[in-house]
Scaffold this active site. Sequence first.
Site, PDB file in Angstrom:
ATOM      1  N   THR A 106       0.890  -1.152   0.000  1.00 31.61           N
ATOM      2  CA  THR A 106       0.000   0.000   0.000  1.00 31.61           C
ATOM      3  C   THR A 106       0.931   1.205   0.000  1.00 31.61           C
ATOM      4  O   THR A 106       1.397   1.605  -1.058  1.00 31.61           O
ATOM      5  CB  THR A 106      -0.984  -0.037   1.204  1.00 31.61           C
ATOM      6  OG1 THR A 106      -0.288  -0.309   2.396  1.00 31.61           O
ATOM      7  CG2 THR A 106      -2.048  -1.100   0.983  1.00 31.61           C
ATOM      8  N   LYS A 116       3.732  -7.799   2.950  1.00 29.15           N
ATOM      9  CA  LYS A 116       3.521  -6.345   3.041  1.00 29.15           C
ATOM     10  C   LYS A 116       2.878  -6.039   4.382  1.00 29.15           C
ATOM     11  O   LYS A 116       2.325  -6.930   5.033  1.00 29.15           O
ATOM     12  CB  LYS A 116       2.654  -5.834   1.895  1.00 29.15           C
ATOM     13  CG  LYS A 116       1.221  -6.309   1.839  1.00 29.15           C
ATOM     14  CD  LYS A 116       0.190  -5.539   2.645  1.00 29.15           C
ATOM     15  CE  LYS A 116       0.291  -4.039   2.496  1.00 29.15           C
ATOM     16  NZ  LYS A 116      -0.756  -3.402   3.380  1.00 29.15           N
ATOM     17  N   THR A 150      -3.473  -3.904   6.405  1.00 27.19           N
ATOM     18  CA  THR A 150      -3.334  -5.337   6.242  1.00 27.19           C
ATOM     19  C   THR A 150      -1.903  -5.826   6.241  1.00 27.19           C
ATOM     20  O   THR A 150      -1.036  -5.205   5.660  1.00 27.19           O
ATOM     21  CB  THR A 150      -3.992  -5.755   4.918  1.00 27.19           C
ATOM     22  OG1 THR A 150      -5.340  -5.364   4.987  1.00 27.19           O
ATOM     23  CG2 THR A 150      -3.879  -7.235   4.693  1.00 27.19           C
ATOM     24  N   GLU A 191       4.837   2.104  10.288  1.00 25.82           N
ATOM     25  CA  GLU A 191       4.533   3.488   9.931  1.00 25.82           C
ATOM     26  C   GLU A 191       5.386   4.483  10.692  1.00 25.82           C
ATOM     27  O   GLU A 191       5.359   4.514  11.928  1.00 25.82           O
ATOM     28  CB  GLU A 191       3.109   3.819  10.313  1.00 25.82           C
ATOM     29  CG  GLU A 191       2.109   3.051   9.564  1.00 25.82           C
ATOM     30  CD  GLU A 191       0.779   3.383  10.136  1.00 25.82           C
ATOM     31  OE1 GLU A 191      -0.113   3.672   9.345  1.00 25.82           O
ATOM     32  OE2 GLU A 191       0.653   3.406  11.363  1.00 25.82           O
ATOM     33  N   ASN A 193      -1.158   9.055  10.149  1.00 20.41           N
ATOM     34  CA  ASN A 193      -2.491   8.599  10.528  1.00 20.41           C
ATOM     35  C   ASN A 193      -3.487   9.706  10.820  1.00 20.41           C
ATOM     36  O   ASN A 193      -4.686   9.457  10.915  1.00 20.41           O
ATOM     37  CB  ASN A 193      -2.386   7.660  11.726  1.00 20.41           C
ATOM     38  CG  ASN A 193      -1.865   6.312  11.294  1.00 20.41           C
ATOM     39  OD1 ASN A 193      -2.478   5.665  10.468  1.00 20.41           O
ATOM     40  ND2 ASN A 193      -0.722   5.926  11.820  1.00 20.41           N
ATOM     41  N   SER A 228      -9.240   9.911   5.160  1.00 25.81           N
ATOM     42  CA  SER A 228      -9.911   8.759   4.545  1.00 25.81           C
ATOM     43  C   SER A 228     -10.718   9.234   3.347  1.00 25.81           C
ATOM     44  O   SER A 228     -11.070  10.387   3.245  1.00 25.81           O
ATOM     45  CB  SER A 228     -10.824   8.090   5.552  1.00 25.81           C
ATOM     46  OG  SER A 228     -11.784   8.993   6.046  1.00 25.81           O
TER      47      SER A 228
END
Lengths: 399, 399
Positions: free
Chosen positions: B150, B176, B187, B273, B394, B399
Amino acid sequence: MTKFKQITGNIASPKGFTADATHAELKFQKLDLGMILSQVPAAVAGVFTTNKVAAAPVILDKEVVAGGVAQAIITNSAIANAVTGEVGMNNAKKTQRLLADKFGLAPGHVAVCSTGVIGRQLPMDKIALGISKLSAENGHAAGFAQAILTTDLVEKEVAYQVELGGQTVTVAGVCKGSGMIHPNMATMLAFITTDVNIAQPLLQETLSEIIETTFNQITVDGDTSTNDTVLVLANGMAENAELIAGSEDYLTFKSVLATVCQTMAKQIAADGEGATKLIEVTVTGAPDELTARMIAKHIVGSSLVKTAIFGADPNWGRVISAIGQVAPFEVPDIELTIQGDLVLLHSTAVDFDQAELSEKLKEKNVLIEADLNQGDKTGTAWGCDLTYKYVEINALYHS
Amino acid sequence: MTKFKQITGNIASPKGFTADATHAELKFQKLDLGMILSQVPAAVAGVFTTNKVAAAPVILDKEVVAGGVAQAIITNSAIANAVTGEVGMNNAKKTQRLLADKFGLAPGHVAVCSTGVIGRQLPMDKIALGISKLSAENGHAAGFAQAILTTDLVEKEVAYQVELGGQTVTVAGVCKGSGMIHPNMATMLAFITTDVNIAQPLLQETLSEIIETTFNQITVDGDTSTNDTVLVLANGMAENAELIAGSEDYLTFKSVLATVCQTMAKQIAADGEGATKLIEVTVTGAPDELTARMIAKHIVGSSLVKTAIFGADPNWGRVISAIGQVAPFEVPDIELTIQGDLVLLHSTAVDFDQAELSEKLKEKNVLIEADLNQGDKTGTAWGCDLTYKYVEINALYHS
């Protein structure tokens, strides 16, 4: 049920209580040593950290609560007296004795609390000098709320009054805590005084029950400190007829105590490290309350939910994913609202105005409501957003 | 035990496997659809997310694994196909059928995986066009590792070879995952191919056991995605004698598979992240392995430990507090080292050079070792530091 009302007051508002605070040179210039004193021995109830690395004062206070009676609480900030071995335990006992001697109390009636850096010993000369300056007069009651802070940004106090059997009963609370404000400082302390007349076993039972839905339902960073302590002193000086379990007066008192605890819990969550917003999550439609509370607390503790709220992002995917992580059953029928806007129905996305909801998420108070449609029980939890400031506070201020 | 060695290779290195990838216009210009194909039906083993909100492809793949045989894996990035209801399930099945038709496979032998945004439907026209471009030739095997990302920063692959009963067996892995790189993307996918000859039930048993000490021991942000999937295909083309549980060859293969899984687990943790460091925590002296692993994972998942490591702060108080939070027994005799420097002995602070240790904590790999002195079992977990970049990723990418 009798109405109760919030009053402007402090921890010394209930009859027969005084409080004082002083600067014992543990912190730079600030108040760092505080005391709460009851004129007469009071019923004491307490709940403590579940951390296996319990601080010396926690171990000592468990003995005090086991005795059922206390008359004073002495608290220092800056040093937690945790992971300090035998020396630390002796220092906690010495603190207890020094305060007892000064005010003519039984040492076993003095609770001792500490909050601050782990692994450092208390400078007992400074503690002794500080205690010598404390007064039984109501000299600096408001200062107590300051003296227990580490680097919390705001003082946290609340007081309520209620009529019970013709007598005015006051319940007051003071607390500190917001995560790891300064490295190794993580303690939540909450003290409640009341002049209600209640037997100690019933007081403990009531506190233990209330804790589950209030203090145990907040999370700032998922970490449980070595020093967490909640103490209630009830000295009976309101002269109400002793509260009987199950009676209307008892249930009223329980509501007041629960309100005081919930108010303080929300104050702590809102003052979480680096927080810009208070987040409240309510889960309804659960088969039992424990599950509802557990799911609510998991949502409000999710780093991904917390960062989304910081970014004012109505990211419902993170909320439903958090539910799915901990739900002990399938969740095909979730109804989710954020700031009152419906975002998910029957566990399926619905159209909503993303920009408008994002605007609403810029408010200081954020409400997330999840109806699981699996029963009729509810649970609520409180937390705060996860911000750059949180990382700064915990990464850059060295131990 | 036979020695095994790491080789330069990819998921198509084991005999009889090919892989390909294409741009199906799900992402902007990047590869976003990948396939792994075996020349012959292979034994398949899998483990999946425990999230109750499982994505459609997870539900489908559980059926494939239950069948025991698979020949291909088709994976898209950008869209997770999670919380997509019946339409999502039909799309997953359609994807399965499209790939089966293209390469003449049984639909039930095709595993389907997705990773990306929750709540969005797959554009099936683009998926169909993408599948039509995929080739059974080994055209773009290396591209597969890209296609499943991603916004992971790095591709994650590993391959090992070992001699088993005179035959060369190759085990290759690709994966990943690094938390929520882009909102709603969480994921972890890991695929392992091998030409070893092994019965499916033993393969599943082996994978399930290895998962506990590898992939289940990493944490980036404490969140479990709706799509996590690990799949192993073993096609037997190495022509070794079928592995027998408990035999030397089996134990060697198990070591290789565990090494492949552990390597990928560490790659994912290091690419967490916003991460700047890989943190490894080893707990020794535990009464059982489960407790050792649980404590190690709790330490490496603590926001307070993660921020301290980001700040290069040897803040042992946070580590011992994390142990105390979850240890199911008293811990009076902890020996703690950070980057090899002893900081705590018998659960009591020892003198150490704070500045020197802080320098060591600026390295890319951080090792924390805690000996509980309560037994002889050990456990290890991996994670990464918590940084400003994590919050940025984040909070600010909406989104």
